[in-house]
Design a protein around this motif. Sequence first.
Motif, PDB file in Angstrom:
ATOM      1  N   LEU A   1       0.928  -1.152   0.006  1.00  0.00           N
ATOM      2  CA  LEU A   1       0.073   0.076  -0.005  1.00  0.00           C
ATOM      3  C   LEU A   1       0.696   1.347   0.104  1.00  0.00           C
ATOM      4  CD1 LEU A   1      -2.616  -1.022   2.312  1.00  0.00           C
ATOM      5  CD2 LEU A   1      -3.034  -0.344   0.054  1.00  0.00           C
TER       6      LEU A   1
ATOM      7  N   ILE B   1      -3.858   2.991   4.711  1.00  0.00           N
ATOM      8  CA  ILE B   1      -4.142   3.307   3.271  1.00  0.00           C
ATOM      9  C   ILE B   1      -3.841   4.735   3.026  1.00  0.00           C
ATOM     10  CG2 ILE B   1      -5.894   2.931   1.569  1.00  0.00           C
ATOM     11  CD1 ILE B   1      -7.399   0.997   3.144  1.00  0.00           C
TER      12      ILE B   1
ATOM     13  N   CYS C   1      -6.083   6.173  -2.156  1.00  0.00           N
ATOM     14  CA  CYS C   1      -5.589   4.824  -2.905  1.00  0.00           C
ATOM     15  C   CYS C   1      -6.556   3.855  -2.259  1.00  0.00           C
ATOM     16  CB  CYS C   1      -4.079   4.331  -2.446  1.00  0.00           C
ATOM     17  SG  CYS C   1      -2.852   5.600  -3.213  1.00  0.00           S
TER      18      CYS C   1
ATOM     19  N   LEU D   1      -7.561  -0.492  -1.723  1.00  0.00           N
ATOM     20  CA  LEU D   1      -7.445  -2.268  -1.345  1.00  0.00           C
ATOM     21  C   LEU D   1      -8.458  -2.858  -1.426  1.00  0.00           C
ATOM     22  CD1 LEU D   1      -5.622  -4.099   0.047  1.00  0.00           C
ATOM     23  CD2 LEU D   1      -6.669  -3.637   2.213  1.00  0.00           C
TER      24      LEU D   1
END
Length: 317
Positions: free
Chosen positions: A223, A253, A257, A259
Motif C-alpha cells: 500500500l 491506506i 488509494c 485496497l
Amino acid sequence: MHAVVVTQPGGPEVLTYCEVDKPVVKPGWSLIKVRGFGINHSEVFTREGLSPTVHFPRILGIEVVGEIADSTLPEQLPVGQTVLSFMGEMGRDYDGSYAEYVLLPNDQIYPVQTTLTWAELAAIPETGYTAYGALLGLRLQAHDQLLIRGGTSGVGVTATKLAHAMAADVTVTSTTRRVGKSDQLKAVGVDEVLVGGEDPLPETAHFDKILDLIGPKTVKDSLQHLKPNGIVSSTGELGGQWNLEDFEPIAAIPNNCYLTSFYSGDVDRQVLQALLDLIATKKVDMAPTQVFSLPEVAAAHRQIESTHGFGKLVVVI
C-alpha cells in the motif's frame, strides 16, 4: 477406476495411486470424466493435515477439466459437454479430481466452449480465473505500471500473460526470492524483475496497480508503494499469513488509494467464458510449465513444494 488417495496426513509419499470404486450419479450431481487438473498449494496444505475440516481417506483435487460422462441435468450438462469446475468443497468435503472420474454437484459444473488442449485448459480453472478476476478488480488500463508480488507462482505467471492481453503497453514488474528465476519471468512477459519476495519494496518504487499474491504478510508494505489513485489487490496467501494484524485503515491506506481482493469461490460463468474468449482472441500462451500423468501426482507435489517451482503444474489423463 484409478485414483490418488490420501489415507493419512503426511508428505508426498502419502499420495497413493490405486484402484477405487467409480462414483455413481445421485440426484443433483453429475459424473465428469477427468481429462486434467492443476496442482495447487492448498492441496499440499490439505495433504499435510492443515485443513481441519478434511477427514481421511480423501481423494484431493480442487479443480478439474473434462467431459460429462453421466448427467442428471442433460439439458444443461449433456454427455460429452466440455466442462470446468473448481473450488466449492471438492477434494475437501467430498472426493476431488485426483482420479479418472469425479462426481460433482450440478451447480458447481461450468460448461464452456474452447479449442484449447486439455493441458492448456487444465492450467486455467482456479489459477486463470483468480488471475483474471484480480486484474479486473485492479481496473487495469493502458500504460499502467503493474507489480506482481509472488510472480513465479501459477497465478503470478498467468497474470503476467493476461495483463499484456488485457491492456495496451502495460509494464509488468514481478518479484522473486531467487535471482535465478529472472530469465524465466522475462520469458513469460515480465518487463522488470525485483529480487526480494517478502522483503520491503525499494523505497523509490511506486506502481499504479499491485497484485499482491504474498498476501497479508506484505500488503501493508504494498500500500505504501502506490501512485495516486492506485489499487492493491491482496489475492493470495503465499506468505503463509492468513490475517492482517494490527491493521488500522486510516494509517495503512494512503489518501486516494484503494485496497481490494478477489475470491475465486464466487464463480461468474460469463466471466469464466470471457476469460477463455480473451485467451483465444489474443492467442495467450496457456501452456503449463510441466505436465504429469495421474500416477505422477506425488512427483508433482514434490515439484510445487521445491525451490525450483515456477508457473502452473498440471496433470493430464
